[in-house]
Write an enzyme that holds these catalytic residues in place. Structure first.
Site, PDB file in Angstrom:
ATOM      1  N   HIS A 156       0.829  -1.205   0.000  1.00 25.68           N
ATOM      2  CA  HIS A 156       0.000   0.000   0.000  1.00 25.68           C
ATOM      3  C   HIS A 156       0.869   1.265   0.000  1.00 25.68           C
ATOM      4  CE1 HIS A 156      -3.498   2.533   1.116  1.00 25.68           C
ATOM      5  NE2 HIS A 156      -2.595   3.211   1.812  1.00 25.68           N
ATOM      6  N   GLU A 157       1.875   1.304   0.878  1.00 23.28           N
ATOM      7  CA  GLU A 157       2.728   2.495   0.956  1.00 23.28           C
ATOM      8  C   GLU A 157       3.540   2.674  -0.324  1.00 23.28           C
ATOM      9  OE1 GLU A 157       2.112   4.728   3.251  1.00 23.28           O
ATOM     10  OE2 GLU A 157       0.763   3.343   4.267  1.00 23.28           O
ATOM     11  N   HIS A 210       1.490   4.512  -2.870  1.00 25.49           N
ATOM     12  CA  HIS A 210       1.510   5.982  -2.815  1.00 25.49           C
ATOM     13  C   HIS A 210       2.700   6.539  -3.586  1.00 25.49           C
ATOM     14  CE1 HIS A 210      -1.869   6.360  -0.206  1.00 25.49           C
ATOM     15  NE2 HIS A 210      -1.282   5.804   0.852  1.00 25.49           N
ATOM     16  N   ASP A 213      -5.133   7.298  -1.410  1.00 24.10           N
ATOM     17  CA  ASP A 213      -6.030   6.445  -0.626  1.00 24.10           C
ATOM     18  C   ASP A 213      -7.412   6.511  -1.250  1.00 24.10           C
ATOM     19  OD1 ASP A 213      -4.357   5.518   1.517  1.00 24.10           O
ATOM     20  OD2 ASP A 213      -4.396   7.545   2.334  1.00 24.10           O
TER      21      ASP A 213
END
Length: 173
Positions: free
Chosen positions: A111-112, A115, A121
């Site tokens: 997920h990170e 980014h 998000d």
């Protein structure tokens, strides 16, 4: 007659341009430094490999000696968060607070990285959406981007679209 010649010349130019244009842009390599990710180095590497298996226009690689990384990864006791300076550049934290709350470590790492790769998000609450982050249940272990998320990253890196700097945190307001 003149119009036919002009049309034929234009068609020839378009055909030549299409033939000369590569079908795929070269894969962009982003180097990451996980040396300060402490006990999470292996899971950071796993997050990078997940993205490498899902996208074709960008590849995440550990930084080789003598190179400056595009991405730095840290660990701390806070919540996971990412700071981007531009598309493919920035740093993120593997926050122990989310790990201690029971969130999946590989999902956090992927997920990170998402980014850094230009994804915001989405907070859909769906486990199938990697970028739903902490809005998905703690029981969610899906660490793979869905087809839309992967296609977005491929498009961003395939066209070199500028993505503004940003700050992303998983903590719900």
């Amino acid at each position: 007659m003149l119009m036919r010649r002009v049309a034929a010349a234009l068609l020839t130019m378009v055909a030549l341009a299409a033939w000369a244009t590569p079908a795929h842009a070269a894969t962009r390599v982003l180097y990451y430094d996980a040396s300060q990710a402490q006990e999470f180095v292996a899971v950071v590497n796993q997050g990078a490999q997940i993205w490498n298996s899902k996208v074709t226009t960008v590849r995440l690689e550990p930084v080789p000696a003598g190179r400056t990384p595009n991405i730095r990864v840290y660990a701390d006791n806070g919540w996971p968060r990412t700071y981007t300076s531009s598309l493919g550049n920035g740093y993120w934290y593997m926050g122990r607070e989310a790990v201690n709350d029971g969130y999946s470590k590989p999902r956090i790492a992927a997920h990170e990285f998402g980014h850094i790769l230009g994804l915001p998000d989405r907070r859909t609450g769906l486990c199938a959406d990697l970028m739903s982050g902490s809005s998905a249940p703690v029981s969610c272990t899906n660490a793979n981007p869905n087809s839309t998320e992967a296609a977005t990253v491929n498009r961003l890196f395939g066209t070199s679209v500028a993505v503004p700097a940003g700050y992303f945190t998983e903590r719900a307001a």
